[in-house]
Design a protein around this motif. Structure first.
Motif, short mmCIF file in Angstrom:
data_model
loop_
_atom_site.label_atom_id
_atom_site.label_comp_id
_atom_site.label_asym_id
_atom_site.label_seq_id
_atom_site.Cartn_x
_atom_site.Cartn_y
_atom_site.Cartn_z
N THR A 178 0.51 -1.70 -0.08
CA THR A 178 0.54 -0.11 -0.27
C THR A 178 1.06 1.10 -0.45
OG1 THR A 178 -1.77 -1.12 1.14
CG2 THR A 178 -1.99 1.48 0.37
N ASN A 233 1.25 3.94 -3.02
CA ASN A 233 1.10 5.36 -2.78
C ASN A 233 1.97 6.65 -3.77
OD1 ASN A 233 -0.47 7.37 -1.22
ND2 ASN A 233 -0.34 7.04 0.53
N CYS A 244 -7.56 11.82 -0.69
CA CYS A 244 -8.85 10.23 -0.27
C CYS A 244 -8.65 9.04 -1.49
CB CYS A 244 -9.38 10.78 0.05
SG CYS A 244 -11.26 9.43 0.66
N LEU A 245 -9.17 10.01 -2.62
CA LEU A 245 -9.58 8.58 -4.10
C LEU A 245 -7.77 7.65 -4.21
CD1 LEU A 245 -12.10 10.53 -5.94
CD2 LEU A 245 -12.13 8.31 -5.28
N THR A 294 -7.02 5.35 -1.72
CA THR A 294 -8.53 4.60 -1.50
C THR A 294 -7.79 3.76 -2.76
OG1 THR A 294 -10.06 5.71 -0.76
CG2 THR A 294 -10.43 3.52 -2.08
N PHE A 299 -4.24 1.53 -1.66
CA PHE A 299 -5.02 0.93 -1.03
C PHE A 299 -5.73 -0.70 -2.16
CE2 PHE A 299 -7.87 -2.16 1.47
CZ PHE A 299 -7.45 -2.81 2.59
N PHE A 300 -7.07 -0.44 -2.78
CA PHE A 300 -7.92 -1.63 -3.83
C PHE A 300 -6.60 -2.07 -3.89
CE2 PHE A 300 -11.27 0.39 -1.70
CZ PHE A 300 -11.70 -1.04 -0.97
#
Length: 191
Positions: A110, A114, A147-148, A151, A154-155
């Motif tokens: 993750t 990022n 935030c997007l 996310t 993470f996905f």
């Protein structure tokens, strides 16, 4: 190394008698006491002794579809358990460590995604210029974009971690591995 070469000094066995030199060994031995114990291994008699025995590891055994072999097994436990309890405890310890490694890998992946997506994050900071004419809309849009991006990282990591775990499981648990690949593909199709 012979017993004549070792000398006791302050709780250690060492090869130096006096001041140590480069290449000298210093050994400290710790142990536990138990009235009962469970041992897993092959009991072998010591050559030349009639009542002394030692343990050697259980030899590897083949398992699975691809001819893999287990690791040699030798274990001493400080309590008395049945064979089923021993096997259950051993498997639980191995599974616990495997899941810890998987979760840490997910967190690291993750972070990696990022970082890969960080240029988009920096580009989204340009939305802050809208604050000069919209009374704070730029901050809201920038926060939503951050935030997007988090996310999505993470996905992406979750999907690739699931595929990696599934590939590792193909050797031991093919049906579970196929289910995990299906789950990862469902995550991919959703996002």
């Amino acid at each position: 190394l012979t017993p004549q070469m070792l000398h006791k000094n302050d709780g250690y066995l060492q090869t130096a008698n006096g001041s140590p030199q480069i290449g000298d060994l210093r050994i400290q031995i710790n142990g536990k006491m138990s009235d009962e114990a469970t041992a897993c291994g092959v009991q072998k008699g010591i050559h030349g002794a009639t009542s002394d025995y030692t343990f050697e590891p259980l030899p590897p055994k083949k398992f699975g579809w691809f001819g893999k072999q287990t690791k040699p097994l030798e274990r001493l436990q400080a309590d008395r358990v049945t064979q089923e309890e021993f096997i259950h405890q051993y498997h639980s310890e191995n599974q616990g460590m495997a899941w810890i490694i998987r979760i840490v890998s997910l967190l690291l992946m993750t972070c990696a995604f990022n970082m890969v997506l960080s240029p988009l994050s920096v580009a989204a900071d340009g939305l802050m210029m809208l604050n000069y004419c919209t009374c704070g809309l730029g901050s809201v849009l920038d926060s939503a974009a951050q935030c997007l991006i988090g996310t999505a990282a993470f996905f992406l990591a979750l999907m690739l971690t699931a595929i990696t775990i599934a590939l590792a499981w193909f050797a031991a648990r093919p049906a579970l591995a196929l289910g995990l690949v299906a789950g990862a593909l469902a995550i991919h199709l959703i996002f």
